[in-house]
Design a protein around this motif. Sequence first.
Motif, mmCIF file in Angstrom:
data_model
loop_
_atom_site.group_PDB
_atom_site.id
_atom_site.type_symbol
_atom_site.label_atom_id
_atom_site.label_comp_id
_atom_site.label_asym_id
_atom_site.label_seq_id
_atom_site.Cartn_x
_atom_site.Cartn_y
_atom_site.Cartn_z
ATOM 1 N N ILE A 114 80.896 75.711 33.192
ATOM 2 C CA ILE A 114 81.994 76.606 32.135
ATOM 3 C C ILE A 114 83.114 75.712 32.024
ATOM 4 C CG2 ILE A 114 82.994 78.833 31.707
ATOM 5 C CD1 ILE A 114 80.064 79.226 30.860
ATOM 6 N N THR A 115 83.655 75.645 32.890
ATOM 7 C CA THR A 115 84.820 75.652 33.834
ATOM 8 C C THR A 115 85.297 73.800 33.672
ATOM 9 O OG1 THR A 115 84.885 75.616 36.130
ATOM 10 C CG2 THR A 115 85.497 77.893 33.393
ATOM 11 N N GLY A 116 84.367 73.236 34.292
ATOM 12 C CA GLY A 116 83.499 71.446 34.867
ATOM 13 C C GLY A 116 84.407 71.871 35.944
ATOM 14 N N TYR A 117 84.819 72.910 36.453
ATOM 15 C CA TYR A 117 84.948 73.109 37.922
ATOM 16 C C TYR A 117 83.929 74.066 38.931
ATOM 17 C CZ TYR A 117 88.540 73.811 42.096
ATOM 18 O OH TYR A 117 88.873 73.474 44.172
ATOM 19 N N GLY A 118 83.900 74.329 39.973
ATOM 20 C CA GLY A 118 83.536 75.119 40.779
ATOM 21 C C GLY A 118 83.661 75.853 41.583
ATOM 22 N N ASN A 119 84.951 75.946 41.783
ATOM 23 C CA ASN A 119 85.908 76.916 42.572
ATOM 24 C C ASN A 119 86.518 77.740 41.269
ATOM 25 O OD1 ASN A 119 84.573 76.433 44.701
ATOM 26 N ND2 ASN A 119 85.898 74.915 45.425
ATOM 27 N N SER A 120 86.259 77.514 40.204
ATOM 28 C CA SER A 120 87.327 78.259 39.142
ATOM 29 C C SER A 120 86.934 80.098 39.474
ATOM 30 C CB SER A 120 86.672 78.029 37.671
ATOM 31 O OG SER A 120 86.378 76.791 37.887
ATOM 32 N N SER A 121 88.202 80.432 39.406
ATOM 33 C CA SER A 121 88.519 82.014 39.559
ATOM 34 C C SER A 121 87.977 82.011 37.605
ATOM 35 C CB SER A 121 90.576 81.995 39.197
ATOM 36 O OG SER A 121 90.885 81.681 38.081
ATOM 37 N N LYS A 122 88.224 83.522 38.267
ATOM 38 C CA LYS A 122 88.060 84.403 37.817
ATOM 39 C C LYS A 122 88.209 84.376 35.809
ATOM 40 C CE LYS A 122 85.031 87.876 39.661
ATOM 41 N NZ LYS A 122 83.581 87.773 39.158
ATOM 42 N N ASN A 123 89.846 84.206 35.662
ATOM 43 C CA ASN A 123 90.226 84.213 34.535
ATOM 44 C C ASN A 123 91.288 83.447 34.037
ATOM 45 O OD1 ASN A 123 91.883 87.221 35.034
ATOM 46 N ND2 ASN A 123 93.982 85.991 35.978
ATOM 47 N N GLN A 124 90.126 81.688 35.093
ATOM 48 C CA GLN A 124 89.886 80.199 34.670
ATOM 49 C C GLN A 124 89.131 80.347 33.450
ATOM 50 O OE1 GLN A 124 90.597 78.177 37.489
ATOM 51 N NE2 GLN A 124 91.994 76.703 37.033
ATOM 52 N N VAL A 125 87.643 80.949 34.023
ATOM 53 C CA VAL A 125 86.332 81.757 33.488
ATOM 54 C C VAL A 125 85.870 82.086 31.943
ATOM 55 C CG1 VAL A 125 83.971 81.710 33.723
ATOM 56 C CG2 VAL A 125 85.252 80.915 35.568
ATOM 57 N N LYS A 126 87.071 83.257 32.345
ATOM 58 C CA LYS A 126 87.048 83.988 31.059
ATOM 59 C C LYS A 126 88.004 82.699 29.795
ATOM 60 C CE LYS A 126 88.379 88.133 34.005
ATOM 61 N NZ LYS A 126 89.543 89.069 34.330
#
Length: 173
Positions: A114-126
Amino acid sequence: MSYRILGIDPGSHLTGWAVLDLPSFGKNIDLISCGVIDVGKSEFPHNLNKIFEELKVVIEEYNPGFMSIESVFSGVNPASLIKLTQARGVICLLSSVYDLQLREYSPRFVKKSITGYGNSSKNQVKDALKFFLSLKNNEVISFLDNNILDNNISDAIAIAVCCATDMGSFIKN
């Protein structure tokens, strides 16, 4: 060819779900519906029955061809892990009963897709989800904004979007 995907964020108390349509590869993904199954104060095994019955209604109403769920991750305490595994078992049973292709993704893989980064926060994913989805009205967008049930819904949407973006790896043209 269009693909309909049911994404599920399993939980023993709250189970998020989202139904997406992927009209064709490379096109925006349509969010058809989403929601949360709240078992309330139901205890085992009644909580599992409520998850089963409510997801059964979703499957029969929207007729998906694919089901995607988050795989179990380590770091959860043993009691929670057992309850989560039981909820996942009910969901896997439904995929078999309705002959749905089941795809499982790790939380890290979902975030990375989704974001390109496996440790993204929930807000970054949203925030990133809004770029994948054809959002037709503000009511749907509000599901991605901050409220108490939002994480379950946005996680289910993210799992379904992950499946949609991964379809090229398992669909034969």
